[in-house]
Design a protein around this motif. Structure first.
Motif, PDB file in Angstrom:
ATOM      1  N   GLY A 118       0.796  -1.224   0.000  1.00 47.78           N
ATOM      2  CA  GLY A 118       0.000   0.000   0.000  1.00 47.78           C
ATOM      3  C   GLY A 118       0.821   1.263   0.000  1.00 47.78           C
ATOM      4  N   ASP A 119       2.023   1.203   0.520  1.00 47.94           N
ATOM      5  CA  ASP A 119       2.868   2.395   0.603  1.00 47.94           C
ATOM      6  C   ASP A 119       3.986   2.387  -0.440  1.00 47.94           C
ATOM      7  OD1 ASP A 119       4.335   0.322   1.678  1.00 47.94           O
ATOM      8  OD2 ASP A 119       5.086   1.469   3.391  1.00 47.94           O
ATOM      9  N   LEU A 120       3.824   1.588  -1.485  1.00 52.15           N
ATOM     10  CA  LEU A 120       4.904   1.462  -2.468  1.00 52.15           C
ATOM     11  C   LEU A 120       5.245   2.795  -3.117  1.00 52.15           C
ATOM     12  CD1 LEU A 120       6.882  -0.216  -4.123  1.00 52.15           C
ATOM     13  CD2 LEU A 120       5.021  -0.700  -5.738  1.00 52.15           C
ATOM     14  N   LEU A 121       4.226   3.564  -3.505  1.00 47.83           N
ATOM     15  CA  LEU A 121       4.507   4.842  -4.156  1.00 47.83           C
ATOM     16  C   LEU A 121       5.279   5.780  -3.241  1.00 47.83           C
ATOM     17  CD1 LEU A 121       1.293   5.706  -6.220  1.00 47.83           C
ATOM     18  CD2 LEU A 121       3.410   4.603  -6.974  1.00 47.83           C
ATOM     19  N   ASP A 122       4.922   5.790  -1.966  1.00 51.99           N
ATOM     20  CA  ASP A 122       5.642   6.655  -1.015  1.00 51.99           C
ATOM     21  C   ASP A 122       7.103   6.220  -0.891  1.00 51.99           C
ATOM     22  OD1 ASP A 122       3.438   8.227  -0.476  1.00 51.99           O
ATOM     23  OD2 ASP A 122       2.789   6.978   1.208  1.00 51.99           O
ATOM     24  N   ARG A 123       7.342   4.926  -0.887  1.00 52.49           N
ATOM     25  CA  ARG A 123       8.716   4.436  -0.791  1.00 52.49           C
ATOM     26  C   ARG A 123       9.523   4.840  -2.029  1.00 52.49           C
ATOM     27  NH1 ARG A 123       8.116  -1.932   0.790  1.00 52.49           N
ATOM     28  NH2 ARG A 123       6.452  -1.763   2.339  1.00 52.49           N
ATOM     29  N   LEU A 124       8.897   4.742  -3.187  1.00 50.38           N
ATOM     30  CA  LEU A 124       9.589   5.118  -4.422  1.00 50.38           C
ATOM     31  C   LEU A 124       9.813   6.630  -4.487  1.00 50.38           C
ATOM     32  CD1 LEU A 124       7.798   2.778  -6.973  1.00 50.38           C
ATOM     33  CD2 LEU A 124      10.074   2.491  -5.978  1.00 50.38           C
ATOM     34  N   LEU A 125       8.834   7.399  -4.024  1.00 52.17           N
ATOM     35  CA  LEU A 125       9.002   8.861  -3.996  1.00 52.17           C
ATOM     36  C   LEU A 125      10.194   9.255  -3.139  1.00 52.17           C
ATOM     37  CD1 LEU A 125       5.320  10.169  -3.721  1.00 52.17           C
ATOM     38  CD2 LEU A 125       6.881  10.459  -5.640  1.00 52.17           C
ATOM     39  N   ALA A 126      10.414   8.519  -2.054  1.00 53.05           N
ATOM     40  CA  ALA A 126      11.557   8.815  -1.182  1.00 53.05           C
ATOM     41  C   ALA A 126      12.876   8.625  -1.915  1.00 53.05           C
ATOM     42  CB  ALA A 126      11.504   7.925   0.060  1.00 53.05           C
ATOM     43  N   GLU A 127      12.846   7.869  -3.007  1.00 63.70           N
ATOM     44  CA  GLU A 127      14.044   7.664  -3.819  1.00 63.70           C
ATOM     45  C   GLU A 127      13.991   8.471  -5.115  1.00 63.70           C
ATOM     46  OE1 GLU A 127      15.714   3.734  -4.076  1.00 63.70           O
ATOM     47  OE2 GLU A 127      14.235   2.942  -2.663  1.00 63.70           O
ATOM     48  N   ASP A 128      13.068   9.438  -5.185  1.00 69.94           N
ATOM     49  CA  ASP A 128      12.917  10.314  -6.363  1.00 69.94           C
ATOM     50  C   ASP A 128      12.535   9.541  -7.617  1.00 69.94           C
ATOM     51  OD1 ASP A 128      13.551  12.754  -5.045  1.00 69.94           O
ATOM     52  OD2 ASP A 128      15.672  12.227  -5.114  1.00 69.94           O
ATOM     53  N   ILE A 129      11.661   8.546  -7.442  1.00 69.48           N
ATOM     54  CA  ILE A 129      11.126   7.772  -8.561  1.00 69.48           C
ATOM     55  C   ILE A 129       9.626   8.020  -8.629  1.00 69.48           C
ATOM     56  CG2 ILE A 129      10.784   5.462  -9.509  1.00 69.48           C
ATOM     57  CD1 ILE A 129      13.302   4.628  -7.885  1.00 69.48           C
ATOM     58  N   TYR A 130       9.151   8.408  -9.789  1.00 70.55           N
ATOM     59  CA  TYR A 130       7.764   8.834  -9.947  1.00 70.55           C
ATOM     60  C   TYR A 130       7.039   7.929 -10.938  1.00 70.55           C
ATOM     61  CZ  TYR A 130       9.260  13.048  -7.529  1.00 70.55           C
ATOM     62  OH  TYR A 130       9.758  13.925  -6.589  1.00 70.55           O
ATOM     63  N   ILE A 131       6.092   7.147 -10.402  1.00 71.26           N
ATOM     64  CA  ILE A 131       5.189   6.345 -11.204  1.00 71.26           C
ATOM     65  C   ILE A 131       3.798   6.484 -10.589  1.00 71.26           C
ATOM     66  CG2 ILE A 131       6.955   4.724 -11.999  1.00 71.26           C
ATOM     67  CD1 ILE A 131       6.092   2.790  -9.860  1.00 71.26           C
ATOM     68  N   SER A 132       2.814   5.736 -11.091  1.00 73.32           N
ATOM     69  CA  SER A 132       1.444   5.829 -10.581  1.00 73.32           C
ATOM     70  C   SER A 132       0.880   4.439 -10.334  1.00 73.32           C
ATOM     71  CB  SER A 132       0.533   6.551 -11.582  1.00 73.32           C
ATOM     72  OG  SER A 132       0.867   7.901 -11.728  1.00 73.32           O
TER      73      SER A 132
END
Length: 377
Positions: A333-347
């Protein structure tokens, strides 16, 4: 294959942006055009009456080239929903007839049809996701003499599932039905030819794959609908509007073609130059080459993600610029937040991890994405 065009965008090296289906970054040329537009509006004494027309007509002609239409077939709109409302206002639908849409279709291409159905007694028929993801076959099977209109995309916005619009359009015409397209998630990245598809209306917002500004779009209107009813009755769409001194000599006649459907204040001195810069760049790259390049990029990502337990539609069933990934164990559920923390942007759209690159992405972006997914799953 088009080489990486990252230098034409203002994207820091540490940003891995795979979210063009959400919103594209602005081209540097578009940025400069927008800044110049703000400066021009700040000095209104430099704005001439001709400026209300020249850039609009240039943009209209560029978009017409993109879809293989004539400039008179194109209206300038504020959004996809604006254009779809025009279509719903002008297509005759009767009690008991059917309006076809896809399951989980983008809301703007759904709500206007449910409202039309309420007013007319028609029924909105939702085509459920086929088990084999062959939307074309499912739609062709659903078209009969009771269908009034099919309101569709070129590819599904959640996972890129592709529709054969030529085949669908042909069968709709055989049954006397109309075709309305929202190609916001494909125009500029995937070719479309209105002379072959023959839609009755086609709408597109600029801010995704056309690399343009927000709050601006374009609409193709088939000739048989070009004498229809607009949503607005603005002055610039009327015959003789170039003569500012004569605007009080009210004209019942319109400018030729689809211009009557133009939104009010279309001559936006900031947004229109930005759209022109983007359209010129797309035409310079050539859309078939963009699609070929992005298809190679998503195929590479899909192959690497398959080793991590992801599945995607084969390229034969999806648009090349879209990649929808589903994991055999589901997504955290928090995958996008984890990726955002690494400056990776998907949806995430529906149950799909949506990856939508553009020509600004490079191999380093892909390596960063795959490494992060490997750690997070």
């Amino acid at each position: 294959m088009i080489p990486c065009q990252r230098s034409l965008f203002d994207i820091p090296d540490h940003i891995a942006y795979f979210n063009c289906a959400y919103m594209s970054p602005q081209l540097k040329s578009g940025q400069a055009a927008g800044y110049a537009g703000v400066d021009r509006k700040s000095a209104p004494w430099t704005v001439t009456p001709n400026d209300f027309f020249a850039e609009s007509e240039q943009a209209r002609a560029l978009f017409a080239t993109l879809v293989n239409a004539g400039p008179d077939d194109i209206a300038i709109i504020s959004s996809a929903s604006y254009g779809l409302a025009v279509a719903a206002r002008n297509i005759a639908v009767e009690n008991g007839q059917k309006i076809l849409v896809l399951a989980e279709q983008f809301p703007s291409n759904y709500f206007c049809w449910t409202e039309l159905a309420k007013r007319t007694g028609a029924t909105v028929v939702v085509i459920e996701t086929p088990a084999d993801h062959d939307w074309t076959a499912a739609l062709l099977a659903a078209i009969d003499d009771q269908v009034a209109v099919a309101a569709l995309p070129h590819n599904h916005w959640t996972n890129g599932a592709l529709l054969d619009l030529e085949a669908i359009g042909q069968k709709l015409r055989e049954h006397g039905a109309k075709l309305v397209l929202d190609v916001t998630q494909s125009i500029g990245a995937m070719p479309i030819d209105v002379a072959r598809v023959k839609p009755d209306f086609l709408v597109a917002a600029c801010y995704k794959w056309m690399l343009g500004p927000y709050s601006l779009g374009f609409m193709y209107v088939a000739p048989e609908f070009q004498d229809g009813e607009p949503l607005e009755y603005n002055w610039i769409a009327r015959a003789g509007s170039e003569n500012f001194a004569g605007l009080v000599d009210y004209s019942e006649n319109y400018q030729p073609g689809a211009c009557r459907f133009d939104m009010g204040e279309r001559a936006n001195f900031t947004l229109m130059p930005m759209a022109i810069a983007a359209l010129e760049q797309l035409l310079g790259w050539k859309v078939p080459e963009i699609q070929k390049t992005l298809a190679a990029r998503t195929a590479d990502i899909a192959q690497k993600c398959e080793k991590l337990g992801f599945k995607s539609l084969p390229l034969s069933l999806r648009a090349g610029h879209f990649l929808g990934l589903r994991h055999e164990k589901g997504l955290p559920g928090d995958l996008l937040d984890r990726l955002l923390a690494e400056d990776i942007y998907i949806s995430v759209r529906g149950t799909s991890l949506r990856i939508t690159p553009h020509l600004f992405n490079n191999d380093a972006d892909v390596d960063k994405l795959i490494a992060a997914l490997s750690r997070q799953l």
